[in-house]
Scaffold this motif. Structure first.
Motif, PDB file in Angstrom:
ATOM      1  N   LEU A  33      40.094  37.651  41.692  1.00  0.00           N
ATOM      2  CA  LEU A  33      38.974  37.950  40.789  1.00  0.00           C
ATOM      3  C   LEU A  33      38.061  36.755  40.514  1.00  0.00           C
ATOM      4  CD1 LEU A  33      40.685  40.291  38.173  1.00  0.00           C
ATOM      5  CD2 LEU A  33      38.910  40.928  39.824  1.00  0.00           C
ATOM      6  N   LYS A  62      33.472  42.506  37.126  1.00  0.00           N
ATOM      7  CA  LYS A  62      34.804  42.456  37.735  1.00  0.00           C
ATOM      8  C   LYS A  62      35.618  43.599  37.152  1.00  0.00           C
ATOM      9  CE  LYS A  62      34.459  37.513  38.195  1.00  0.00           C
ATOM     10  NZ  LYS A  62      34.902  36.223  37.701  1.00  0.00           N
ATOM     11  N   ALA A  75      37.365  40.652  33.250  1.00  0.00           N
ATOM     12  CA  ALA A  75      37.336  41.911  34.006  1.00  0.00           C
ATOM     13  C   ALA A  75      37.405  43.107  33.065  1.00  0.00           C
ATOM     14  CB  ALA A  75      38.500  41.957  34.995  1.00  0.00           C
TER      15      ALA A  75
END
Length: 163
Positions: free
Chosen positions: A162, A2, A48
């Motif tokens: 996300l 991510k 992420a």
């Protein structure tokens, strides 16, 4: 993987400071700790990676090591929240764009070029206060309000995209 494509001005600081504190913004002292903490929360919740697509990327070398005091300060503040800058987008600017600081004209192509280099990207978002003039980017963008910067609402929206 991510990915968060991160802008700085209007995201980790705000226009609230711009008129009366131009020098502090340009020397990096007005990165807002609260905004950095919000970003840290997002990264902890989503795992992420951060890719810098801000004009600030020019203050780093090819290995994302700071070249200027402003960049050192930014990295130090990010590290306090456990945030690592994992890379920067490629540079598609021209001399004219650099002089006028109209980076928004090439940010979309830089981000899409970066995304196209990797086949292991599950999800990605762009956090920026500017319209980047691209439909594909718009689907992934968290548009911050430059007058206030990153908000809890922006973080909630980012998490939805996300997770």
């Amino acid at each position: 993987m991510k990915v968060i494509f991160l802008d700085i001005d209007g995201v980790l600081n705000s226009n609230f400071w711009n008129d009366t504190h131009q020098r502090e913004i340009s020397d990096g002292t007005l990165i807002d700790e609260e905004k950095v903490m919000l970003l840290g929360q997002l990264i902890r919740n989503t795992s992420a990676k951060v890719i810098l697509h801000s004009g600030w990327k020019f203050w780093f070398d090819s290995e994302v090591k700071p070249l200027r005091r402003e960049a050192e300060r930014l990295i130090s503040m990010l590290e306090k929240e456990g945030i690592k800058v994992n890379g920067v987008t490629p540079d598609h600017t021209t001399e004219e764009i650099r002089k006028s600081k109209k980076f928004s004209l090439v940010k979309a192509s830089e981000i899409l070029a970066w995304v196209s280099q990797y086949d292991n990207i599950e999800k990605w978002i762009v956090i920026d206060d500017l319209d980047l003039h691209n439909e594909e980017i718009r689907k992934h963008q968290i548009l911050t309000d430059a007058s206030i910067g990153l908000t809890v609402e922006n973080i909630c929206e980012a998490e939805r995209l996300l997770l």
